[in-house]
Design an enzyme around this catalytic site. Structure first.
Site, short mmCIF file in Angstrom:
data_model
loop_
_atom_site.label_atom_id
_atom_site.label_comp_id
_atom_site.label_asym_id
_atom_site.label_seq_id
_atom_site.Cartn_x
_atom_site.Cartn_y
_atom_site.Cartn_z
N SER A 176 -9.16 1.92 2.53
CA SER A 176 -8.34 2.94 1.94
C SER A 176 -7.05 1.87 1.15
CB SER A 176 -7.47 3.66 2.71
OG SER A 176 -6.99 2.92 3.76
N SER A 220 -10.53 -0.60 6.28
CA SER A 220 -9.31 -0.04 5.07
C SER A 220 -8.95 -1.52 4.40
CB SER A 220 -8.50 0.74 5.49
OG SER A 220 -9.13 2.18 5.67
N LYS A 234 0.91 -1.26 -0.17
CA LYS A 234 -0.10 -0.25 0.06
C LYS A 234 0.86 1.21 0.01
CE LYS A 234 -3.89 1.90 2.81
NZ LYS A 234 -4.70 1.69 3.97
#
Length: 485
Positions: A154, A178, A79
């Site tokens: 996210s 997320s 990420k």
């Protein structure tokens, strides 16, 4: 089976035994990413040249000695919020795009120490403060099963990439679903670690508010439960307790009447109870503070009125959320996505007062011990979200409405964050009409991670688990770009 279908554990064994070279594996994934990324926009910065050089070194080392790590020569993705030496960490903000990190995040150091080869970094919403992955710097990530639908957030870029087979395994973070929402929407395994089990040094934005920091979990987005377990073993500070699943009771929470759930989601989760009814104790119950979870989670996320994140919107810290929101909505002239600015306006509006804050602290103190005791030998089995992945924008409207509709949609997700609990998401089916993935969420107390993984493996075996989206396998870059247009 294609190399793209294999998980990290399987690939590491093939590379270690020299059944396949790391160079070939890495090149295969790079070629695939070049084909899928123009459509999905999941990978936002690559290090392909460095990855190929590292793979060559792995192959050279394997010619003379054994593999030197559990991920030796295995290509992974991470990420965007994790610092990687030599790469940028923008948080989706253009002003941060010129600064390259000089040091790896703690989690990245541990993965590299096991021989992992990082292919690149994946897309997030700005400052990771939204459950839809879109920002003004890199743009929007699409769900590979249907590009008109959200990948979630996210960790949406990471889940989209893993769903399409873009890496052996990926790493995400989760303070409000997320990891778990994208895992559910994209049909991958997702694991959120429990209370401060994994260090978050070297992440952006760095969470400094203690009540928020405890809600943050870091873990894998993967193709298998065994990968989720392995990644947790590598990056966690603690070793989970030994466990036998036979000692645990499965609890199916009784939701508040206002919490909606699609019929297919309800039926799939209910089928789990039927499947285990002869082997494990099961019950329907209302876990402590279950109906309070969404409200308390939102208050903690707004505990400083969003001030700490608002300072990060611009380089000099002067940007004001409401002003940036108006600029973007009326003139499309802000560098800040309206998703972020509106969310921060909401954080300011819903900031708890001193009396409310004292009440929150008291409830957390009282609830921690109660929930640890309740979940000592229990695993919660519940949905992640009330539907499969909706069209782009709808999820945001549900979770960031001024009418506080998040109270209807967030209880299942918020519970694990609020009480800092480890949680594992497993794909268990698809919706009949749209063919979109549906996952189930398993939650227990910190220390019971091994029981979660054991239950996850049984569900994986029963319901099929991860299935790679093959839609873009034959697409050239030019075809993918044409489709996107």
């Amino acid at each position: 089976m294609s190399l793209l279908d294999l998980d990290a554990v399987s690939l590491s064994k093939k590379i270690a035994s020299r059944e396949v070279s790391s160079s070939h594996v890495v090149k295969t994934f790079i070629d695939h990413l070049n084909a899928i990324n123009p459509t999905l926009n999941c990978l936002v910065e690559d290090r392909f040249d460095a990855a190929l050089e590292e793979a060559k070194l792995v192959d050279y080392m394997l010619a003379t000695k054994k593999a030197e790590g559990r991920l030796f020569g295995v290509p992974i993705s991470v990420k965007e919020c994790f610092h990687v030496e030599g790469m940028v960490t923008t948080g989706g903000l253009s002003y941060r795009s010129t600064h390259r990190e000089k040091e790896d995040a703690q989690v990245i150091k541990r993965l590299k120490a096991e021989g992992a080869i990082i292919l690149g970094k994946t897309n997030t919403p700005q400052l990771c403060f939204c459950q839809e992955t879109d920002n003004k710097h890199y743009g929007r990530t699409n769900n590979p099963w249907d590009i008109s639908r959200t990948a979630g957030g996210s960790s949406g870029g990471e889940a989209s990439l893993i769903a399409a087979g873009g890496a052996a395994v990926g790493i995400g973070s989760d303070i409000g679903g997320s990891i778990r929402i994208p895992a559910h929407f994209n049909g991958v395994i997702g694991f959120k670690s429990g209370n401060r089990q994994v260090p978050h040094e070297g992440t952006f934005p760095y969470i400094q508010i203690r009540e928020q920091e405890r809600m943050l979990g870091i873990g894998a987005l993967s193709k298998s439960v065994q990968d989720a377990r392995l990644i947790n073993q590598i990056i966690s500070d603690e070793t989970p307790e030994k466990a036998s699943l036979n000692d645990f009771k499965l609890v199916f929470p009784i939701p508040h009447h206002r919490i909606p759930i699609s019929r297919e989601t309800f039926q799939l989760v209910s089928s789990i109870r039927d499947f285990f009814s002869d082997d494990l104790d099961t019950e329907q119950d209302k876990p402590p503070f279950f109906n309070d979870a969404a409200q308390l989670w939102q208050q903690i996320m707004s505990i400083d009125g969003g001030a700490s994140l608002a300072k990060l919107m611009s380089e000099d810290g002067s940007a004001v959320p409401i002003a940036e929101y108006m600029k973007e909505k009326f003139f499309k002239s802000s560098s800040v996505h309206s998703y972020l600015s509106w969310a921060l306006v909401g954080a300011r509006l819903f900031k708890p007062n001193r009396k409310q804050t004292d009440t929150i602290y008291a409830m957390i103190t009282r609830g921690d011990d109660l929930i640890q005791e309740y979940l000592d030998r229990r695993i919660l089995v519940m949905p992640v979200y009330h539907t499969p992945a909706p069209p782009h924008g709808e999820l945001y409207q549900e979770l960031f409405s001024i009418r506080r509709t998040f109270l209807n949609y967030m209880p299942y997700v918020a519970y694990a964050n609020l009480w800092a609990l480890p949680s594992l998401v497993i794909p268990i089916g698809t919706s009949k009409e749209e063919g979109m993935p549906i996952g189930v969420q398993l939650v227990s107390r910190t220390g019971n991670e091994e029981a979660l993984f054991q239950l996850g493996e049984k569900l994986e075996e029963k319901f099929g688990g991860y299935k790679r989206c093959h839609t873009y396998d034959q697409h050239s870059k030019e075809e993918a770009e044409a489709e996107l247009v």
